[in-house]
Design an enzyme around this catalytic site. Sequence first.
Site, PDB file in Angstrom:
ATOM      1  N   TYR A 172       5.937   8.306  -9.970  1.00 50.26           N
ATOM      2  CA  TYR A 172       6.528   7.060  -9.452  1.00 50.26           C
ATOM      3  C   TYR A 172       7.142   6.182 -10.540  1.00 50.26           C
ATOM      4  CZ  TYR A 172       2.056   4.872 -10.785  1.00 50.26           C
ATOM      5  OH  TYR A 172       0.958   4.443 -11.476  1.00 50.26           O
ATOM      6  N   ALA A 221      -8.201   7.481 -10.677  1.00 49.00           N
ATOM      7  CA  ALA A 221      -8.710   6.507  -9.719  1.00 49.00           C
ATOM      8  C   ALA A 221      -8.138   6.911  -8.363  1.00 49.00           C
ATOM      9  CB  ALA A 221      -8.231   5.115 -10.095  1.00 49.00           C
ATOM     10  N   ASN A 269     -11.503   2.202  -4.245  1.00 48.08           N
ATOM     11  CA  ASN A 269     -11.395   1.389  -3.022  1.00 48.08           C
ATOM     12  C   ASN A 269     -11.572   2.296  -1.820  1.00 48.08           C
ATOM     13  OD1 ASN A 269      -8.621   2.192  -4.226  1.00 48.08           O
ATOM     14  ND2 ASN A 269      -8.260   2.045  -2.021  1.00 48.08           N
ATOM     15  N   SER A 324      -6.300   5.587 -14.264  1.00 42.93           N
ATOM     16  CA  SER A 324      -6.234   4.124 -14.268  1.00 42.93           C
ATOM     17  C   SER A 324      -7.633   3.524 -14.400  1.00 42.93           C
ATOM     18  CB  SER A 324      -5.631   3.616 -12.960  1.00 42.93           C
ATOM     19  OG  SER A 324      -4.322   4.081 -12.813  1.00 42.93           O
ATOM     20  N   HIS A 342      -2.816   1.834 -18.589  1.00 47.33           N
ATOM     21  CA  HIS A 342      -2.586   3.118 -19.278  1.00 47.33           C
ATOM     22  C   HIS A 342      -2.049   2.832 -20.672  1.00 47.33           C
ATOM     23  CE1 HIS A 342      -3.040   6.053 -15.918  1.00 47.33           C
ATOM     24  NE2 HIS A 342      -2.954   4.930 -15.231  1.00 47.33           N
ATOM     25  N   HIS A 389       3.198   9.157 -14.536  1.00 53.54           N
ATOM     26  CA  HIS A 389       3.229   9.333 -13.078  1.00 53.54           C
ATOM     27  C   HIS A 389       4.658   9.577 -12.592  1.00 53.54           C
ATOM     28  CE1 HIS A 389      -0.275   6.775 -13.939  1.00 53.54           C
ATOM     29  NE2 HIS A 389      -0.857   7.348 -12.899  1.00 53.54           N
ATOM     30  N   MET A 403      -2.269   9.146  -6.803  1.00 48.56           N
ATOM     31  CA  MET A 403      -0.847   9.309  -7.128  1.00 48.56           C
ATOM     32  C   MET A 403      -0.640  10.180  -8.365  1.00 48.56           C
ATOM     33  SD  MET A 403       0.130   5.311  -6.588  1.00 48.56           S
ATOM     34  CE  MET A 403      -0.513   4.385  -5.178  1.00 48.56           C
ATOM     35  N   SER A 404      -1.543  11.094  -8.613  1.00 47.40           N
ATOM     36  CA  SER A 404      -1.429  11.890  -9.846  1.00 47.40           C
ATOM     37  C   SER A 404      -2.112  13.230  -9.687  1.00 47.40           C
ATOM     38  CB  SER A 404      -2.083  11.109 -11.002  1.00 47.40           C
ATOM     39  OG  SER A 404      -3.479  10.993 -10.790  1.00 47.40           O
ATOM     40  N   HIS A 459      -3.832  -3.054  -7.268  1.00 48.87           N
ATOM     41  CA  HIS A 459      -4.029  -2.342  -8.544  1.00 48.87           C
ATOM     42  C   HIS A 459      -5.169  -3.001  -9.335  1.00 48.87           C
ATOM     43  CE1 HIS A 459      -3.053   0.308 -11.819  1.00 48.87           C
ATOM     44  NE2 HIS A 459      -2.787  -0.686 -12.641  1.00 48.87           N
TER      45      HIS A 459
HETATM   46  N1  HPA Z   1      -4.347   5.221  -2.753  1.00 49.59           N
HETATM   47  C1  HPA Z   1      -3.621   5.878  -3.657  1.00 49.59           C
HETATM   48  N2  HPA Z   1      -3.904   5.860  -4.951  1.00 49.59           N
HETATM   49  C2  HPA Z   1      -4.952   5.150  -5.350  1.00 49.59           C
HETATM   50  C3  HPA Z   1      -5.745   4.435  -4.440  1.00 49.59           C
HETATM   51  C4  HPA Z   1      -5.420   4.464  -3.058  1.00 49.59           C
HETATM   52  O1  HPA Z   1      -6.069   3.859  -2.202  1.00 49.59           O
HETATM   53  N3  HPA Z   1      -6.723   3.830  -5.153  1.00 49.59           N
HETATM   54  C5  HPA Z   1      -6.521   4.184  -6.446  1.00 49.59           C
HETATM   55  N4  HPA Z   1      -5.458   4.983  -6.575  1.00 49.59           N
END
Ligand code: HPA
Length: 278
Positions: A88, A116, A241, A33, A64, A86, A217-218, A253
């Site tokens: 999800y 990310a 973050n 991302s 994406h 992904h 998440m990947s 996001h």
């Molecule tokens: N958590 C999960 N996935 C993420 C995060 C997060 O804080 N930041 C970017 N992708």
Amino acid sequence: MQKFITLAQIDEIVNAIKKKISIQPMIGMILGSGLNGLADSVQNPVFISYSDLPNFPTSTVHGHVGRFVIGELEGKPVIVMQGRIHYYEGYTMGEVTLPVRVMHRLGVHSMFVTNAAGGVNADFVPGDVMLITDQLNLMGMSGLNPLMGPNLDEIGPRFPDMSQPYDRDYCNLARSVARQAGLTLREGVYAGLSGPSFESPADLRFLRLAGADAVGMSTVPEVIIARHGGMRVLGLSGVSNKANLDGSTITTHEEVIEAGKVITPKVEAIVRGVLRGM
Ligand code: HPA
């Protein structure tokens, strides 16, 4: 689509790609991302939209793009996934990792994965890049391993070793590239969750106790599939973050995409340096 991906399905996609390209890609890349910019540097690019390939999942997430870019980077033949799939999004684990199977059958021997991630390690700040040295397969531990179902014996063993998910030589190369470029390169363990909700403070305290430095998440399923096929993997997380362990801030996001702008040039410098050193 069948419950599990078959070799015939993979090879149908491989053949469709081969018809459109004249080079033999050796290195595969998956861009996370906000990190799509790297694909714009590919030379003599051929673009193949996921939607133009038979039975190929499409990327539905903002940030994406949803296509392969095939060409050269630092003189090396690459196939770049500009946008990943992904779990999800509602795909099966087989579909999520189908692109990795396809790249492997195309002849790719090394896979660079970027993502990310949230910084779980207290020392990490947004904008940092983390070399992934190991991974926590939390999705797999709860039953979502991408290797479930009939084993593809032509590709790899039923019970593949996972003692070195991330290639040690590539890690060393990335460290020396970062040092020479004057870039701070963090290191650590990436924990893969299914998402799409971000973690609660209790989730994050658990992850920190479990030894995670970054969470996303990947990546983890893709790396398992890559290792099943014997590919060598380099992994880089962009810390977008700080994990919010006490619930005092919120994660969005938009902030993930925004942080990608700072992270992309650093990831690009490391990827280019590793490609030159391979
Ligand atoms: N958590 C999960 N996935 C993420 C995060 C997060 O804080 N930041 C970017 N992708």
